[in-house]
Scaffold this active site. Structure first.
Site, PDB file in Angstrom:
ATOM      1  CD  GLU A 117      -2.992  -0.915   2.336  1.00  0.00           C
ATOM      2  OE1 GLU A 117      -4.180  -1.190   2.105  1.00  0.00           O
ATOM      3  OE2 GLU A 117      -2.597  -0.563   3.455  1.00  0.00           O
ATOM      4  CB  CYS A 150       7.208  -4.415   9.054  1.00  0.00           C
ATOM      5  SG  CYS A 150       8.628  -3.755   9.975  1.00  0.00           S
ATOM      6  CB  SER A 189       9.979   7.256   9.346  1.00  0.00           C
ATOM      7  OG  SER A 189       9.636   6.820  10.637  1.00  0.00           O
ATOM      8  CB  SER A 224       9.597   5.176  15.275  1.00  0.00           C
ATOM      9  OG  SER A 224       9.078   5.559  14.030  1.00  0.00           O
ATOM     10  CG  HIS A 252       7.018   4.985  19.170  1.00  0.00           C
ATOM     11  ND1 HIS A 252       6.476   6.161  18.715  1.00  0.00           N
ATOM     12  CD2 HIS A 252       7.134   4.193  18.078  1.00  0.00           C
ATOM     13  CE1 HIS A 252       6.269   6.078  17.408  1.00  0.00           C
ATOM     14  NE2 HIS A 252       6.668   4.907  16.988  1.00  0.00           N
ATOM     15  CB  CYS A 304       0.880   6.831  11.143  1.00  0.00           C
ATOM     16  SG  CYS A 304       1.538   8.299  10.421  1.00  0.00           S
TER      17      CYS A 304
HETATM   18  N1  SAH Z   1       9.238   1.334  10.070  1.00  0.00           N
HETATM   19  C1  SAH Z   1       9.400   2.723  10.106  1.00  0.00           C
HETATM   20  C2  SAH Z   1       8.535   3.469   9.109  1.00  0.00           C
HETATM   21  C3  SAH Z   1       7.129   2.992   8.922  1.00  0.00           C
HETATM   22  S1  SAH Z   1       6.033   3.251  10.286  1.00  0.00           S
HETATM   23  C4  SAH Z   1       9.202   3.249  11.498  1.00  0.00           C
HETATM   24  O1  SAH Z   1       8.740   2.502  12.355  1.00  0.00           O
HETATM   25  O2  SAH Z   1       9.547   4.416  11.737  1.00  0.00           O
HETATM   26  C5  SAH Z   1       5.706   5.010  10.174  1.00  0.00           C
HETATM   27  C6  SAH Z   1       5.288   5.654  11.475  1.00  0.00           C
HETATM   28  O3  SAH Z   1       3.957   5.228  11.865  1.00  0.00           O
HETATM   29  C7  SAH Z   1       6.189   5.293  12.633  1.00  0.00           C
HETATM   30  O4  SAH Z   1       6.515   6.421  13.388  1.00  0.00           O
HETATM   31  C8  SAH Z   1       5.318   4.347  13.413  1.00  0.00           C
HETATM   32  O5  SAH Z   1       5.714   4.246  14.735  1.00  0.00           O
HETATM   33  C9  SAH Z   1       3.955   4.982  13.251  1.00  0.00           C
HETATM   34  N2  SAH Z   1       2.852   4.106  13.639  1.00  0.00           N
HETATM   35  C10 SAH Z   1       2.824   2.758  13.615  1.00  0.00           C
HETATM   36  N3  SAH Z   1       1.628   2.307  14.071  1.00  0.00           N
HETATM   37  C11 SAH Z   1       0.899   3.388  14.388  1.00  0.00           C
HETATM   38  C12 SAH Z   1      -0.434   3.575  14.893  1.00  0.00           C
HETATM   39  N4  SAH Z   1      -1.232   2.546  15.143  1.00  0.00           N
HETATM   40  N5  SAH Z   1      -0.871   4.840  15.102  1.00  0.00           N
HETATM   41  C13 SAH Z   1      -0.070   5.897  14.809  1.00  0.00           C
HETATM   42  N6  SAH Z   1       1.166   5.784  14.327  1.00  0.00           N
HETATM   43  C14 SAH Z   1       1.675   4.543  14.120  1.00  0.00           C
HETATM   44 FE1  SF4 Z   2       7.666  -2.042  11.241  1.00  0.00          FE
HETATM   45 FE2  SF4 Z   2       7.646   0.617  11.601  1.00  0.00          FE
HETATM   46 FE3  SF4 Z   2       5.416  -0.867  11.979  1.00  0.00          FE
HETATM   47 FE4  SF4 Z   2       7.440  -1.084  13.708  1.00  0.00          FE
HETATM   48  S1  SF4 Z   2       6.198   0.764  13.309  1.00  0.00           S
HETATM   49  S2  SF4 Z   2       6.280  -2.780  12.826  1.00  0.00           S
HETATM   50  S3  SF4 Z   2       9.195  -0.855  12.363  1.00  0.00           S
HETATM   51  S4  SF4 Z   2       6.491  -0.553  10.065  1.00  0.00           S
END
Ligand code: SAH
Ligand code: SF4
Length: 370
Positions: free
Chosen positions: A91, A139, A218, A241, A243, A359
């Protein structure tokens, strides 16, 4: 198998055509189709003789990314489901947005959009179009809050499959893409070579020419990837990221990162900032009672002390996981407290939530659930 036709330079194409006894100008025409017009099929190359097109399609099959489904959100965001040559699905999201808001408004009182932490486009009158693209099918990191992470990893995307996503969105909107974020499915730094090949094409190919500072990667915090990225000559933007700045909590919500601890992450980020002189963005998803307590806030303030960084707070987007996002009141407290501690902080307003395009909501869904 022959090398990917997209990776030939113009000189290499000309010598290839020379070997085949074809005129040099044909190589120039092919190069323009591939890199200026971003053609995804030889049929589009109407000024090349049909026989040559056929010959090329056998020797150098173009990647077969096809658009399977498109959904449009009430806010204008469009989500695309693409099918790859091996039937895997991926996607991507296209996010149109108005020109940047007045930057004189204090951060604490304004919401930001996905790409607001990046420099504005050269002309502020221009409508921005941001593409959020994927770098892997699924992932393998298994972050508990992320829909993609719950699926596991199928495979890396090729550079061409990454490029195809942006071509698809650009063609669908009929508008030049101004900003890119590698924030779709997958962990970009676990597909480093293909990612960089694609980023360089976005940056230099005539069909894109997107400034490096308008391209953001990211990462969940892959140390080796950040170190390699530090050495790249282009001024690509980096987001991490985070968190949680409390190790045990981060281990719980991002289990695969437990072997890449926070103190080492901070060291490689310090190196990145001192070498590139660029600010990094920390993404921080706020989860009620998990990483939004006073202890968490103080740990984050401490972690950011002395770092040239910006914090992007992210409200939790629904994924079906048994987790609750922090309340808006709590998020506002964090915004206020972080800014009061001179840590520039904004709130990300995720777009496309009504089509599960925000996201963390992307996954390799089948037609039935798309
Ligand atoms: N793998 C990379 C990039 C893809 S995720 C990473 O983790 O940074 C892109 C962003 O979406 C990241 O900051 C991730 O933490 C955030 N994300 C993942 N799940 C989410 C959710 N349920 N709500 C809001 N943001 C989320
Ligand atoms: Fe993968 Fe980023 Fe999702 Fe974590 S937040 S599972 S690293 S896509």
């Amino acid at each position: 198998m022959n090398k990917d036709i997209y990776s030939y330079s113009i000189d290499e194409l000309q010598s290839l055509f020379g070997e085949l006894g074809l005129p040099r100008f044909r190589a120039q025409q092919l190069f323009e189709w591939l890199h200026t017009h971003n053609a995804i099929s030889y049929d589009q190359m109407t000024n090349l003789p049909k026989a040559l097109r056929q010959q090329l399609s056998i020797a150098f099959p173009l990647s077969r990314t096809t658009l399977k489904e498109k959904q449009t959100s009430s806010d204008g965001t469009r989500k695309y489901l693409l099918e790859l040559s091996d039937n895997e699905l991926v996607e991507s999201v296209g996010i149109p947005s108005p020109p940047p808001a007045d930057k004189s408004v204090p951060n604490v009182s304004r919401e930001t959009f996905l790409d607001d932490f990046m420099p504005s486009t050269p002309s502020n009158d221009m409508q921005r179009l941001t593409v959020c693209f994927s770098t892997q099918v699924g992932c393998g990191m298994g972050c508990v809050f992320c829909a993609t992470g719950q699926e596991g990893l199928s495979r890396n995307l090729s550079a061409q499959e990454i490029v195809d996503q942006v071509v698809t969105v650009q063609q669908d909107f009929g508008q030049r893409v101004s900003n890119l974020v590698a924030m779709g499915q997958g962990e970009p730094f676990l597909n480093y070579e293909n990612l960089m090949m694609a980023l360089r094409r976005f940056n230099t190919d005539k069909g894109f020419q997107i400034g490096a500072r308008h391209i953001t990667v990211s990462t969940c915090g892959i140390l080796q990837g950040i170190q390699q990225f530090t050495q790249e000559p282009e001024q690509f933007t980096l987001a991490v990221s985070l968190h949680s700045a409390v190790q045990v909590k981060r281990n719980y919500i991002m289990p695969a990162l437990a072997s890449q601890p926070l103190d080492q992450l901070r060291s490689v980020i310090e190196e990145y900032i001192s070498k590139t002189r660029r600010r990094i963005t920390f993404e921080y998803l706020l989860l009620q009672d998990i990483n939004d307590t006073e202890e968490d806030l103080l740990a984050l303030i401490e972690y950011c002390k002395g770092l040239l960084c910006h914090i992007n707070l992210i409200p939790f987007n629904e994924t079906g996981a048994a987790l609750q996002g922090s309340s808006m009141d709590r998020i506002k407290v964090w915004l206020q407290r972080l800014n009061a501690n001179n840590i520039s902080t904004t709130l990300r307003h995720s777009k496309g939530a009504d089509i599960a395009g925000a996201c963390g909501q992307l996954k390799n869904v089948s037609r039935e659930t798309f």
